[in-house]
Structures are given as C-alpha cells and as structure tokens.
Enzyme design. Sequence first.
Site, PDB file in Angstrom:
ATOM      1  N   GLY A  20      11.068  -7.282   2.110  1.00 61.96           N
ATOM      2  CA  GLY A  20      11.875  -7.134   3.315  1.00 61.96           C
ATOM      3  C   GLY A  20      13.261  -7.729   3.093  1.00 61.96           C
ATOM      4  O   GLY A  20      14.275  -7.172   3.526  1.00 61.96           O
ATOM      5  N   THR A  21      13.300  -8.849   2.395  1.00 61.78           N
ATOM      6  CA  THR A  21      14.571  -9.521   2.107  1.00 61.78           C
ATOM      7  C   THR A  21      15.511  -8.590   1.350  1.00 61.78           C
ATOM      8  O   THR A  21      16.697  -8.482   1.663  1.00 61.78           O
ATOM      9  CB  THR A  21      14.304 -10.806   1.277  1.00 61.78           C
ATOM     10  OG1 THR A  21      13.413 -11.634   2.026  1.00 61.78           O
ATOM     11  CG2 THR A  21      15.581 -11.549   0.983  1.00 61.78           C
ATOM     12  N   ASN A  66      10.497 -13.325  14.272  1.00 61.41           N
ATOM     13  CA  ASN A  66       9.275 -13.762  13.581  1.00 61.41           C
ATOM     14  C   ASN A  66       8.674 -15.018  14.201  1.00 61.41           C
ATOM     15  O   ASN A  66       7.472 -15.236  14.111  1.00 61.41           O
ATOM     16  CB  ASN A  66       9.554 -13.993  12.092  1.00 61.41           C
ATOM     17  CG  ASN A  66      10.841 -14.728  11.826  1.00 61.41           C
ATOM     18  OD1 ASN A  66      11.923 -14.268  12.194  1.00 61.41           O
ATOM     19  ND2 ASN A  66      10.736 -15.890  11.217  1.00 61.41           N
ATOM     20  N   GLN A 125       8.989  -7.641  11.268  1.00 61.43           N
ATOM     21  CA  GLN A 125       7.881  -8.070  12.125  1.00 61.43           C
ATOM     22  C   GLN A 125       7.448  -6.995  13.116  1.00 61.43           C
ATOM     23  O   GLN A 125       6.398  -7.127  13.739  1.00 61.43           O
ATOM     24  CB  GLN A 125       8.264  -9.341  12.898  1.00 61.43           C
ATOM     25  CG  GLN A 125       8.394 -10.585  12.035  1.00 61.43           C
ATOM     26  CD  GLN A 125       7.061 -11.063  11.454  1.00 61.43           C
ATOM     27  OE1 GLN A 125       5.975 -10.660  11.886  1.00 61.43           O
ATOM     28  NE2 GLN A 125       7.139 -11.923  10.455  1.00 61.43           N
ATOM     29  N   SER A 130       8.545  -4.618   5.546  1.00 59.13           N
ATOM     30  CA  SER A 130       7.914  -5.337   4.440  1.00 59.13           C
ATOM     31  C   SER A 130       6.406  -5.122   4.449  1.00 59.13           C
ATOM     32  O   SER A 130       5.775  -5.220   5.503  1.00 59.13           O
ATOM     33  CB  SER A 130       8.219  -6.833   4.579  1.00 59.13           C
ATOM     34  OG  SER A 130       7.516  -7.567   3.601  1.00 59.13           O
ATOM     35  N   GLY A 131       5.859  -4.855   3.270  1.00 55.85           N
ATOM     36  CA  GLY A 131       4.434  -4.546   3.168  1.00 55.85           C
ATOM     37  C   GLY A 131       3.505  -5.640   3.659  1.00 55.85           C
ATOM     38  O   GLY A 131       2.543  -5.375   4.387  1.00 55.85           O
ATOM     39  N   HIS A 132       3.820  -6.893   3.278  1.00 62.70           N
ATOM     40  CA  HIS A 132       2.807  -7.940   3.517  1.00 62.70           C
ATOM     41  C   HIS A 132       2.683  -8.373   4.971  1.00 62.70           C
ATOM     42  O   HIS A 132       1.832  -9.203   5.293  1.00 62.70           O
ATOM     43  CB  HIS A 132       3.025  -9.134   2.581  1.00 62.70           C
ATOM     44  CG  HIS A 132       4.193 -10.009   2.886  1.00 62.70           C
ATOM     45  ND1 HIS A 132       4.040 -11.277   3.379  1.00 62.70           N
ATOM     46  CD2 HIS A 132       5.520  -9.828   2.753  1.00 62.70           C
ATOM     47  CE1 HIS A 132       5.231 -11.845   3.511  1.00 62.70           C
ATOM     48  NE2 HIS A 132       6.145 -10.973   3.133  1.00 62.70           N
ATOM     49  N   THR A 176      11.585   0.546 -12.595  1.00 59.31           N
ATOM     50  CA  THR A 176      10.326   1.281 -12.550  1.00 59.31           C
ATOM     51  C   THR A 176       9.514   0.841 -11.335  1.00 59.31           C
ATOM     52  O   THR A 176       9.399  -0.349 -11.052  1.00 59.31           O
ATOM     53  CB  THR A 176       9.529   1.053 -13.857  1.00 59.31           C
ATOM     54  OG1 THR A 176      10.353   1.497 -14.930  1.00 59.31           O
ATOM     55  CG2 THR A 176       8.219   1.820 -13.865  1.00 59.31           C
ATOM     56  N   CYS A 195      10.207 -29.548   7.523  1.00 57.82           N
ATOM     57  CA  CYS A 195      10.553 -30.836   6.951  1.00 57.82           C
ATOM     58  C   CYS A 195      11.712 -30.656   5.974  1.00 57.82           C
ATOM     59  O   CYS A 195      11.543 -30.079   4.914  1.00 57.82           O
ATOM     60  CB  CYS A 195       9.340 -31.424   6.242  1.00 57.82           C
ATOM     61  SG  CYS A 195       9.561 -33.136   5.868  1.00 57.82           S
TER      62      CYS A 195
HETATM   63  N1  PLP Z   1      12.531 -10.619   8.123  1.00 55.63           N
HETATM   64  C1  PLP Z   1      11.615 -11.149   8.938  1.00 55.63           C
HETATM   65  C2  PLP Z   1      11.800 -11.053  10.419  1.00 55.63           C
HETATM   66  C3  PLP Z   1      10.492 -11.788   8.404  1.00 55.63           C
HETATM   67  O1  PLP Z   1       9.588 -12.334   9.207  1.00 55.63           O
HETATM   68  C4  PLP Z   1      10.367 -11.867   6.989  1.00 55.63           C
HETATM   69  C5  PLP Z   1       9.225 -12.588   6.386  1.00 55.63           C
HETATM   70  O2  PLP Z   1       8.787 -13.582   6.907  1.00 55.63           O
HETATM   71  C6  PLP Z   1      11.357 -11.273   6.193  1.00 55.63           C
HETATM   72  C7  PLP Z   1      12.427 -10.661   6.801  1.00 55.63           C
HETATM   73  C8  PLP Z   1      11.280 -11.294   4.709  1.00 55.63           C
HETATM   74  O3  PLP Z   1      10.358 -10.376   4.212  1.00 55.63           O
HETATM   75  P1  PLP Z   1       9.827 -10.540   2.722  1.00 55.63           P
HETATM   76  O4  PLP Z   1       8.910 -11.715   2.718  1.00 55.63           O
HETATM   77  O5  PLP Z   1       9.133  -9.260   2.411  1.00 55.63           O
HETATM   78  O6  PLP Z   1      11.036 -10.738   1.877  1.00 55.63           O
END
Ligand code: PLP
Length: 388
Positions: free
Chosen positions: A71-72, A150, A178, A198-200, A236, A324
């Site tokens: 996602g980043t 998030n 999200q 983002s997949g996860h 790839t 922290c």
């Molecule tokens: N954007 C949001 C709102 C997220 O919650 C997250 C992950 O916590 C990300 C971006 C980043 O995604 P990734 O972990 O796939 O880089």
Amino acid sequence: MRTVYLDNNATTRIAPEVLEAMLPFLGDSYGNPSSMHSFGGGVRRHIDRARGQVAALIGADAEEIIFTGSGTEGDNTAILSALKADPTRAHVVTTRVEHPAVLALGKQLEREGRRVFWLGVDAEGMLDPDEVRAAVRDCTGVVSVMYANNETGVVFPVEEVAAIAKACGCAFHTDAVQAVGKVPIDMRRSVIDYLALSGHKLHAPKGVGALYIRKGTKFNPLIVGGHQEMGRRGGTENVASIVGLGAACELAARTMEEERTRVKALRDRLERELLSRAPDTRLNGHPARRLPNTANISFEYVEGEAILLRLNELGICASSGSACTSGSLEPSHVLRAMGVPYTAAHGSVRFSLSRYTTDEEIDFAIERVPPIIRELRAISPFGRGPAK
Ligand code: PLP
C-alpha cells in the site's frame, strides 16, 4: 492459549481460499510471466485474471490496475506521479491524520522545498470538504485524502473532496488501504484519479498491493525497469501474491455485503458493552461514518500500552493509540489532531475485527477487558485513586 485476534487493521490472516489459489505458484507453476514460452505464458494468464478480480471489486477496468509491492508503494507512486505530471503545480494538499505512507512522504516533500497544506479534522475525526475547497489553489498538483482512517475507522467524504480537487484542475489520490474490501467502492461513479490498496488488509499476503490509475491520467512510474505492468512498474511480478490478492478481492466482492453487517453487529456489541461496563470511557471517531470493523475506545486514566500488555497475557491482540518514542509514550497523531484530551489519548485501544471474528471472541473480550481497566486504574500513574 487461544489467540483472540482483534487487530485486523494491522494485518489480516490469509483466507484459506487465497492460500489455495497461491500454492501452485510457489510450486510447479514457477514460470516467468514475461517469457515467450507457454510455461511462462500460462502464469501470465493468472496475473491477468487477478487484475480483473481486483478491478471488479472496485468497479474499475483491468487496464486501470497495476500491482505494487505494498500500500505504501501505491501511495508514494500516485502522489509522485501526479506531481511529476505537471511541474508548474508543486503544491500538495493532504490531511494530518494520514497513515505514515502519505504523512512521511508529505514531510519529505516539505523538506525538499514544496508547500504542503495539512488539513485538520474535527473532534470526531471528520474532514470538512469546505476546508479542502479553501486549501486548493491554482498551483496545487495533488490532493491526497485517505478513504478511511486506520486508527479510528472514520470514512472521509472522498468523492466530494475528489470533485473539489478536479474542479481546480488537480489530481486526486486516495489511500484506500483500510477501505477496500470493507466498504463498497465503485470507480465508475467516481472522479478519483488514483486509489491505493494493500493485500494484507483484506486476507491476501503481505508485500503485495495494487494501484488504480484512471484511464487517461498522465502516469509516471516510481519503479522503472522491465516492461512489466504495461511499463508502469518494473520488476518481475510477485506471482503467488498477486494471484492471492486477486482471490482475496473476489472473496471480498462475494461476501462483503453479508460480512459487513455481521462484523458491524459484533463491533457494535463490543463497543456498547465496553462503554457501559467500564466507567470513564469514550469512543474515538464519528459514531456512524466509520468502517464496520473498527472500534477505537479511550479508557481514561490508564496507559493504552499497559492495557495491551494485560490483554496480550490473555491472548487478546489489539493496538493502542500511543507509541513509545524515545522512552515516552506519545499519543497518536490522529488522536492529537482530533483534540482528544491527554488522559483519553493515552488510554486508547483500537479493536479491529474481520470476517473470522466470532461471537465467542467478542464475549471473551467483553468479559476480560473491564476487570483489566479496573485493576490498572487502581495503580494508575495519573493519580485516579481507587478503582471504580
Ligand atoms: N495506508 C493505510 C491507511 C494503512 O493502514 C496502511 C497499513 O497499515 C498502509 C497505508 C500501508 O500499507 P502497506 O503495509 O501495504 O505498505
């Protein structure tokens, strides 16, 4: 010890259907999708299928989707692409409550000399589109506003904001990491230019994502290299994970409606019970305009991290709204932007549910959390005195 996993905004488990779809590509189907031979070509067809599955979930065309490594990466690619497309428009508008994937990029752009306007939110974590209207200028290159937060789950009026950005001639990007798979999104009825997912976060593996790029949008790749992804992202392909992301999107499209209702009922019950059983608690975030799976609750006069440690001993996984840093507990930037009082921001806990959360798990959390709060308050460093 059983694990009660209520931290699905951090990451989700891979759905069994997703894992099954991926396995051949970690085994015998190891061809390179760019190869001329049919051993590789066969693999390519599965990537194409996954592209169609991702597109279908958000009402896009397959050619509007590129696969990314996270996602980043999608967020960075979109914002930098938009800025590169028109160098005369160097100004950026975004919010104070973005995920670090956008926040840190915005700060980096500021260090490089760009002007970034940071939009605030109200006490419920909501963004006012009028503030966007006031912030965009002729020199704004991109407006980037997350779809759903998030930490609080608050869903922003992104379509309204996108229309404001487009009316000013600037690109609009949304970090929908999200939101995708949790709420319906239809790009056919949208003016959003870029959307990252983002997949996860939706039961696919970590390290894979996708970026929607509206047809006709001037695009500049972040990662240059081979011709993969129609020349839009070199490298790839992570075939197994891409296939997994496709399967996860198909699963979400099939079950979202039903799951949203079920998960929301569980979340609402958890929230209701915790707010009524533990005194001096408050909900963080708009009560209605929120993701169905997220509850962010402040337990005043206790440290969120202390609550998490006690929950962890019971096998309950959640997150706190403080982190922290250099030995002190810093309340989250999201809660700070909302003006959540110090004693409440420190005691905030995020519970986030998924399609795998059960009634029994919610019962377990409802039974176990209030006594922990009582115990911790009895020894609270905030000087709250005896437990209520
Ligand atoms: N954007 C949001 C709102 C997220 O919650 C997250 C992950 O916590 C990300 C971006 C980043 O995604 P990734 O972990 O796939 O880089």
